[in-house]
Write a protein that holds these residues in place. Sequence first.
Motif, PDB file in Angstrom:
ATOM      1  N   GLY A  45       0.784  -1.226   0.000  1.00  0.00           N
ATOM      2  CA  GLY A  45       0.000   0.000   0.000  1.00  0.00           C
ATOM      3  C   GLY A  45       0.819   1.281   0.000  1.00  0.00           C
ATOM      4  O   GLY A  45       0.269   2.362   0.207  1.00  0.00           O
ATOM      5  N   ARG A  46       2.110   1.164  -0.226  1.00  0.00           N
ATOM      6  CA  ARG A  46       2.982   2.338  -0.187  1.00  0.00           C
ATOM      7  C   ARG A  46       3.776   2.429  -1.486  1.00  0.00           C
ATOM      8  O   ARG A  46       4.238   1.419  -2.016  1.00  0.00           O
ATOM      9  N   TYR A  47       3.953   3.653  -1.976  1.00  0.00           N
ATOM     10  CA  TYR A  47       4.767   3.891  -3.164  1.00  0.00           C
ATOM     11  C   TYR A  47       6.212   3.497  -2.850  1.00  0.00           C
ATOM     12  O   TYR A  47       6.740   3.840  -1.791  1.00  0.00           O
ATOM     13  N   ALA A 108      -0.507   7.655  -7.711  1.00  0.00           N
ATOM     14  CA  ALA A 108       0.265   7.559  -6.472  1.00  0.00           C
ATOM     15  C   ALA A 108       0.032   8.712  -5.503  1.00  0.00           C
ATOM     16  O   ALA A 108       0.453   8.644  -4.356  1.00  0.00           O
ATOM     17  N   GLY A 109      -0.597   9.780  -5.977  1.00  0.00           N
ATOM     18  CA  GLY A 109      -0.815  10.941  -5.112  1.00  0.00           C
ATOM     19  C   GLY A 109       0.398  11.849  -5.084  1.00  0.00           C
ATOM     20  O   GLY A 109       1.125  11.980  -6.063  1.00  0.00           O
ATOM     21  N   SER A 110       0.650  12.467  -3.940  1.00  0.00           N
ATOM     22  CA  SER A 110       1.739  13.429  -3.796  1.00  0.00           C
ATOM     23  C   SER A 110       3.092  12.718  -3.878  1.00  0.00           C
ATOM     24  O   SER A 110       3.352  11.767  -3.157  1.00  0.00           O
ATOM     25  N   LEU A 111       3.943  13.202  -4.790  1.00  0.00           N
ATOM     26  CA  LEU A 111       5.281  12.636  -4.954  1.00  0.00           C
ATOM     27  C   LEU A 111       6.328  13.746  -4.994  1.00  0.00           C
ATOM     28  O   LEU A 111       6.036  14.865  -5.402  1.00  0.00           O
ATOM     29  N   ALA A 112       7.524  13.382  -4.594  1.00  0.00           N
ATOM     30  CA  ALA A 112       8.698  14.229  -4.789  1.00  0.00           C
ATOM     31  C   ALA A 112       9.537  13.576  -5.868  1.00  0.00           C
ATOM     32  O   ALA A 112       9.714  12.358  -5.875  1.00  0.00           O
ATOM     33  N   GLN A 113      10.008  14.378  -6.803  1.00  0.00           N
ATOM     34  CA  GLN A 113      10.920  13.873  -7.829  1.00  0.00           C
ATOM     35  C   GLN A 113      12.194  14.696  -7.753  1.00  0.00           C
ATOM     36  O   GLN A 113      12.167  15.918  -7.836  1.00  0.00           O
ATOM     37  N   GLU A 139       5.827  12.829   6.113  1.00  0.00           N
ATOM     38  CA  GLU A 139       6.477  13.221   7.363  1.00  0.00           C
ATOM     39  C   GLU A 139       7.181  12.021   8.000  1.00  0.00           C
ATOM     40  O   GLU A 139       6.604  10.947   8.119  1.00  0.00           O
ATOM     41  N   GLY A 140       8.425  12.208   8.367  1.00  0.00           N
ATOM     42  CA  GLY A 140       9.162  11.153   9.047  1.00  0.00           C
ATOM     43  C   GLY A 140       9.725  10.069   8.146  1.00  0.00           C
ATOM     44  O   GLY A 140      10.396   9.156   8.620  1.00  0.00           O
ATOM     45  N   SER A 141       9.477  10.154   6.847  1.00  0.00           N
ATOM     46  CA  SER A 141       9.992   9.145   5.922  1.00  0.00           C
ATOM     47  C   SER A 141      11.470   9.406   5.643  1.00  0.00           C
ATOM     48  O   SER A 141      11.887  10.552   5.466  1.00  0.00           O
ATOM     49  N   ASP A 142      12.242   8.344   5.589  1.00  0.00           N
ATOM     50  CA  ASP A 142      13.664   8.478   5.277  1.00  0.00           C
ATOM     51  C   ASP A 142      13.944   8.313   3.788  1.00  0.00           C
ATOM     52  O   ASP A 142      15.108   8.371   3.371  1.00  0.00           O
TER      53      ASP A 142
END
Length: 160
Positions: A45-47, A108-113, A139-142
């Motif tokens: 359930g996670r990108y 996937a929703g909100s992503l950072a590239q 938040e808090g993701s490494d």
Amino acid sequence: MTSHQVFPSTGFPAYPTIKLDAPAGWSQQVVPDAVGALMAPTAEGRYTANVVISVSRRLPGYQLQDIAASVDSFLDALPDAVLLGTEPVVINGRDWHVREARYTHPQAGSLAQFTAVTVVHHETAADIVQLTGSCQPTEGSDDLKAIYSLVASADVTPAS
């Protein structure tokens, strides 16, 4: 008389050597139209955070500012794109253009590239090395820190 041409050779130089330090637990993946990719461990359930490694060839004289403008234009065209600051960066003695964007991916929703590009010059060609990292900026993701670290480890050298 037929003339045989060989890759790699002086006329058709080999692609550069690209060395990266992958974060613990990340795996190598083969992906179409790329040299390869490094993937974070998957979670239901996670990108899955990843960095795609690609090399493309241009004519001699192609410069870093040329690919930088192309990268910025591409990132700016992403859905709901917000481009974060950029500056010239030197990684292991090589000049890079690094840019980060936040955008909304339809599935996937909100992503950072996070995209980093450099140019390796040969007598007969210029090779663009591109590292493109993607993750959910939660938040808090490494994941984003892992991508930054992986790109900061990049050691790119012309093939000998």
